[in-house]
Motif scaffolding. Structure first.
Motif, PDB file in Angstrom:
ATOM      1  N   SER A  81       0.857  -1.174  -0.002  1.00 54.32           N
ATOM      2  CA  SER A  81      -0.010   0.010  -0.068  1.00 54.32           C
ATOM      3  C   SER A  81       1.024   1.303  -0.066  1.00 54.32           C
ATOM      4  CB  SER A  81      -1.002   0.153   1.244  1.00 54.32           C
ATOM      5  OG  SER A  81      -0.498   0.104   2.507  1.00 54.32           O
ATOM      6  N   ILE A  82       1.992   1.149   0.779  1.00 48.51           N
ATOM      7  CA  ILE A  82       2.970   2.328   0.584  1.00 48.51           C
ATOM      8  C   ILE A  82       3.681   2.633  -0.741  1.00 48.51           C
ATOM      9  CG2 ILE A  82       5.006   3.256   1.391  1.00 48.51           C
ATOM     10  CD1 ILE A  82       4.330   2.001   4.076  1.00 48.51           C
ATOM     11  N   GLY A  83       3.831   1.383  -1.526  1.00 49.81           N
ATOM     12  CA  GLY A  83       4.084   1.416  -3.036  1.00 49.81           C
ATOM     13  C   GLY A  83       3.090   1.945  -3.902  1.00 49.81           C
ATOM     14  N   ALA A  84       1.936   1.849  -3.550  1.00 55.73           N
ATOM     15  CA  ALA A  84       0.637   2.517  -4.146  1.00 55.73           C
ATOM     16  C   ALA A  84       0.665   3.910  -4.037  1.00 55.73           C
ATOM     17  CB  ALA A  84      -0.645   1.569  -3.912  1.00 55.73           C
ATOM     18  N   THR A 133       3.556   9.661  -7.986  1.00 57.71           N
ATOM     19  CA  THR A 133       4.102   9.889  -9.374  1.00 57.71           C
ATOM     20  C   THR A 133       3.147  10.215 -10.327  1.00 57.71           C
ATOM     21  OG1 THR A 133       5.816   8.180  -8.607  1.00 57.71           O
ATOM     22  CG2 THR A 133       5.463   8.574 -11.034  1.00 57.71           C
ATOM     23  N   ALA A 134       1.950   9.977 -10.234  1.00 59.35           N
ATOM     24  CA  ALA A 134       0.489  10.340 -11.040  1.00 59.35           C
ATOM     25  C   ALA A 134       0.523  11.745 -10.809  1.00 59.35           C
ATOM     26  CB  ALA A 134      -0.262   9.254 -10.723  1.00 59.35           C
ATOM     27  N   LEU A 135       0.676  12.333  -9.703  1.00 61.04           N
ATOM     28  CA  LEU A 135       0.332  13.502  -9.328  1.00 61.04           C
ATOM     29  C   LEU A 135       1.277  14.580  -9.838  1.00 61.04           C
ATOM     30  CD1 LEU A 135      -1.324  13.455  -5.728  1.00 61.04           C
ATOM     31  CD2 LEU A 135      -2.480  13.769  -8.019  1.00 61.04           C
ATOM     32  N   VAL A 137       7.472   2.708 -10.295  1.00 63.83           N
ATOM     33  CA  VAL A 137       7.757   3.275  -8.964  1.00 63.83           C
ATOM     34  C   VAL A 137       7.062   2.461  -7.928  1.00 63.83           C
ATOM     35  CG1 VAL A 137       7.101   5.235  -7.331  1.00 63.83           C
ATOM     36  CG2 VAL A 137       8.230   5.657  -9.743  1.00 63.83           C
ATOM     37  N   PHE A 138       5.744   1.982  -8.202  1.00 59.47           N
ATOM     38  CA  PHE A 138       5.098   1.077  -7.567  1.00 59.47           C
ATOM     39  C   PHE A 138       5.868  -0.095  -7.048  1.00 59.47           C
ATOM     40  CE2 PHE A 138       2.214  -2.593  -7.248  1.00 59.47           C
ATOM     41  CZ  PHE A 138       1.675  -2.474  -5.999  1.00 59.47           C
ATOM     42  N   CYS A 139       6.316  -0.809  -8.244  1.00 62.96           N
ATOM     43  CA  CYS A 139       7.075  -2.072  -8.080  1.00 62.96           C
ATOM     44  C   CYS A 139       8.309  -2.100  -7.170  1.00 62.96           C
ATOM     45  CB  CYS A 139       7.282  -2.815  -9.455  1.00 62.96           C
ATOM     46  SG  CYS A 139       5.692  -3.111 -10.496  1.00 62.96           S
ATOM     47  N   VAL A 140       9.068  -1.086  -7.438  1.00 63.93           N
ATOM     48  CA  VAL A 140      10.295  -0.904  -6.764  1.00 63.93           C
ATOM     49  C   VAL A 140      10.268  -0.423  -5.308  1.00 63.93           C
ATOM     50  CG1 VAL A 140      12.465   0.559  -7.064  1.00 63.93           C
ATOM     51  CG2 VAL A 140      11.576  -0.398  -9.116  1.00 63.93           C
ATOM     52  N   LEU A 141       9.396   0.435  -5.327  1.00 65.94           N
ATOM     53  CA  LEU A 141       9.247   0.686  -3.802  1.00 65.94           C
ATOM     54  C   LEU A 141       8.561  -0.338  -2.916  1.00 65.94           C
ATOM     55  CD1 LEU A 141       9.308   3.258  -1.861  1.00 65.94           C
ATOM     56  CD2 LEU A 141       7.164   4.037  -2.557  1.00 65.94           C
ATOM     57  N   SER A 142       7.638  -0.932  -3.529  1.00 69.90           N
ATOM     58  CA  SER A 142       6.894  -2.207  -2.760  1.00 69.90           C
ATOM     59  C   SER A 142       8.143  -3.078  -2.357  1.00 69.90           C
ATOM     60  CB  SER A 142       6.007  -2.647  -3.571  1.00 69.90           C
ATOM     61  OG  SER A 142       4.811  -1.869  -3.621  1.00 69.90           O
ATOM     62  N   LEU A 143       8.875  -3.372  -3.403  1.00 72.15           N
ATOM     63  CA  LEU A 143       9.986  -4.492  -3.201  1.00 72.15           C
ATOM     64  C   LEU A 143      10.860  -3.937  -2.295  1.00 72.15           C
ATOM     65  CD1 LEU A 143      10.321  -5.903  -6.900  1.00 72.15           C
ATOM     66  CD2 LEU A 143       9.400  -7.094  -4.923  1.00 72.15           C
ATOM     67  N   LEU A 144      11.505  -2.926  -2.390  1.00 69.44           N
ATOM     68  CA  LEU A 144      12.307  -2.224  -1.358  1.00 69.44           C
ATOM     69  C   LEU A 144      11.838  -2.394  -0.006  1.00 69.44           C
ATOM     70  CD1 LEU A 144      13.859   0.726  -3.270  1.00 69.44           C
ATOM     71  CD2 LEU A 144      15.075  -1.478  -2.376  1.00 69.44           C
ATOM     72  N   ILE A 204       9.385  -4.215   1.032  1.00 68.41           N
ATOM     73  CA  ILE A 204       9.275  -5.872   1.509  1.00 68.41           C
ATOM     74  C   ILE A 204      10.565  -6.404   1.846  1.00 68.41           C
ATOM     75  CG2 ILE A 204       8.853  -7.995   0.782  1.00 68.41           C
ATOM     76  CD1 ILE A 204       6.575  -6.560  -0.948  1.00 68.41           C
ATOM     77  N   PHE A 205      11.709  -6.174   1.245  1.00 64.77           N
ATOM     78  CA  PHE A 205      12.714  -6.660   1.402  1.00 64.77           C
ATOM     79  C   PHE A 205      13.851  -6.181   2.597  1.00 64.77           C
ATOM     80  CE2 PHE A 205      11.708  -8.892  -2.487  1.00 64.77           C
ATOM     81  CZ  PHE A 205      11.596 -10.000  -1.954  1.00 64.77           C
ATOM     82  N   MET A 206      13.549  -4.582   2.949  1.00 64.86           N
ATOM     83  CA  MET A 206      14.454  -3.860   3.485  1.00 64.86           C
ATOM     84  C   MET A 206      13.859  -3.499   4.809  1.00 64.86           C
ATOM     85  SD  MET A 206      17.333  -3.274   1.425  1.00 64.86           S
ATOM     86  CE  MET A 206      18.204  -1.811   2.064  1.00 64.86           C
ATOM     87  N   LEU A 207      12.554  -2.897   4.971  1.00 67.93           N
ATOM     88  CA  LEU A 207      12.083  -2.517   6.019  1.00 67.93           C
ATOM     89  C   LEU A 207      11.158  -3.454   6.780  1.00 67.93           C
ATOM     90  CD1 LEU A 207      11.327  -0.043   7.919  1.00 67.93           C
ATOM     91  CD2 LEU A 207       9.447   0.455   6.097  1.00 67.93           C
ATOM     92  N   ARG A 208      10.319  -4.342   5.860  1.00 70.79           N
ATOM     93  CA  ARG A 208       9.468  -5.306   6.684  1.00 70.79           C
ATOM     94  C   ARG A 208      10.086  -6.230   7.760  1.00 70.79           C
ATOM     95  NH1 ARG A 208       7.603 -10.516   5.286  1.00 70.79           N
ATOM     96  NH2 ARG A 208       5.385 -10.740   6.430  1.00 70.79           N
ATOM     97  N   PRO A 209      11.542  -6.920   7.355  1.00 69.98           N
ATOM     98  CA  PRO A 209      12.071  -7.650   8.427  1.00 69.98           C
ATOM     99  C   PRO A 209      12.352  -6.901   9.536  1.00 69.98           C
ATOM    100  CG  PRO A 209      13.104  -8.103   6.079  1.00 69.98           C
ATOM    101  CD  PRO A 209      12.070  -6.836   6.009  1.00 69.98           C
ATOM    102  N   VAL A 210      13.041  -5.662   9.402  1.00 72.47           N
ATOM    103  CA  VAL A 210      13.428  -4.839  10.488  1.00 72.47           C
ATOM    104  C   VAL A 210      12.173  -4.700  11.383  1.00 72.47           C
ATOM    105  CG1 VAL A 210      14.356  -2.705  11.133  1.00 72.47           C
ATOM    106  CG2 VAL A 210      15.349  -3.876   9.286  1.00 72.47           C
ATOM    107  N   ALA A 211      10.934  -4.284  10.866  1.00 74.10           N
ATOM    108  CA  ALA A 211       9.859  -3.816  11.338  1.00 74.10           C
ATOM    109  C   ALA A 211       9.369  -5.104  12.160  1.00 74.10           C
ATOM    110  CB  ALA A 211       8.641  -3.543  10.460  1.00 74.10           C
ATOM    111  N   LEU A 212       9.293  -6.350  11.551  1.00 75.12           N
ATOM    112  CA  LEU A 212       8.885  -7.284  12.158  1.00 75.12           C
ATOM    113  C   LEU A 212       9.825  -7.642  13.383  1.00 75.12           C
ATOM    114  CD1 LEU A 212       7.815  -9.646   9.243  1.00 75.12           C
ATOM    115  CD2 LEU A 212       6.254  -8.756  10.944  1.00 75.12           C
ATOM    116  N   ARG A 213      11.031  -7.836  13.167  1.00 72.24           N
ATOM    117  CA  ARG A 213      11.878  -7.959  14.332  1.00 72.24           C
ATOM    118  C   ARG A 213      11.491  -7.254  15.633  1.00 72.24           C
ATOM    119  NH1 ARG A 213      16.081  -8.682  11.316  1.00 72.24           N
ATOM    120  NH2 ARG A 213      16.685  -6.325  11.402  1.00 72.24           N
ATOM    121  N   HIS A 214      11.341  -5.880  15.446  1.00 73.19           N
ATOM    122  CA  HIS A 214      11.200  -4.970  16.344  1.00 73.19           C
ATOM    123  C   HIS A 214       9.613  -5.372  16.850  1.00 73.19           C
ATOM    124  CE1 HIS A 214      14.445  -2.325  16.413  1.00 73.19           C
ATOM    125  NE2 HIS A 214      14.513  -2.409  15.156  1.00 73.19           N
TER     126      HIS A 214
END
Length: 151
Positions: free
Chosen positions: A36-39, A45-47, A58-65, A67-77
């Motif tokens: 949803s943050i990727g969206a 970008t549309a605006l 932008v949606f794909c790259v931001l979402s993947l970044l 998911i793989f960078m922030l989500r593991p850190v957030a889950l650990r915390h």
């Protein structure tokens, strides 16, 4: 239909954001939150006038970044709660238990935190009524106790 989505991309991305946010509220897995943050990146970008293909990238790259960078850190915390924030049966681990009836590996009961629990001795040594034990683990509705000095 596709032409309308392309010309009004911000609406598409905003609706996608809301749908993904609702799914995240039901799953609480942080996966759909990252999408949803990727969206929202697609909305931004549309605006600013980006083409639909750029919005999608932008949606794909931001979402993947995320998911793989922030989500593991957030889950650990989220999973690393201090002792004072333990909930439910986790709070009973380490608590004192008053043995109410002879407790062995096969049977017994104890009073833990004001409630009577089915109890088992963690080690082979039985616990006698009137003595105290320490809760080592909980499995279902059974507390496993280790001997503790009487108080």
């Amino acid at each position: 239909m596709f032409e309308w989505i392309v010309s009004n991309g911000w609406v598409f991305w905003l609706v996608l954001f809301l749908v993904l946010a609702v799914i995240e509220m039901m799953s609480l897995d942080l996966f759909f939150l990252m999408l949803s943050i990727g969206a929202l990146g697609g909305v931004a970008t549309a605006l600013i006038g980006g083409e639909f293909w750029l919005q999608t990238v932008v949606f794909c790259v931001l979402s993947l970044l995320l998911i793989f960078m922030l989500r593991p850190v957030a889950l650990r915390h989220l999973r690393k709660a201090p002792e004072s924030h333990r909930t439910n049966i986790d709070r009973l681990i380490g608590e004192e238990a008053l043995v109410l009836e002879p407790t062995s590996r096969l049977m017994g009961s104890a009073k833990i935190g004001g409630e009577v629990w089915t109890a088992r001795a963690e080690s082979g040594a039985p616990l006698q009524p009137g003595t105290y034990g320490s809760v080592v683990r909980i499995e279902g509705a059974t507390a496993y106790l280790a001997p503790r000095d009487t108080h």
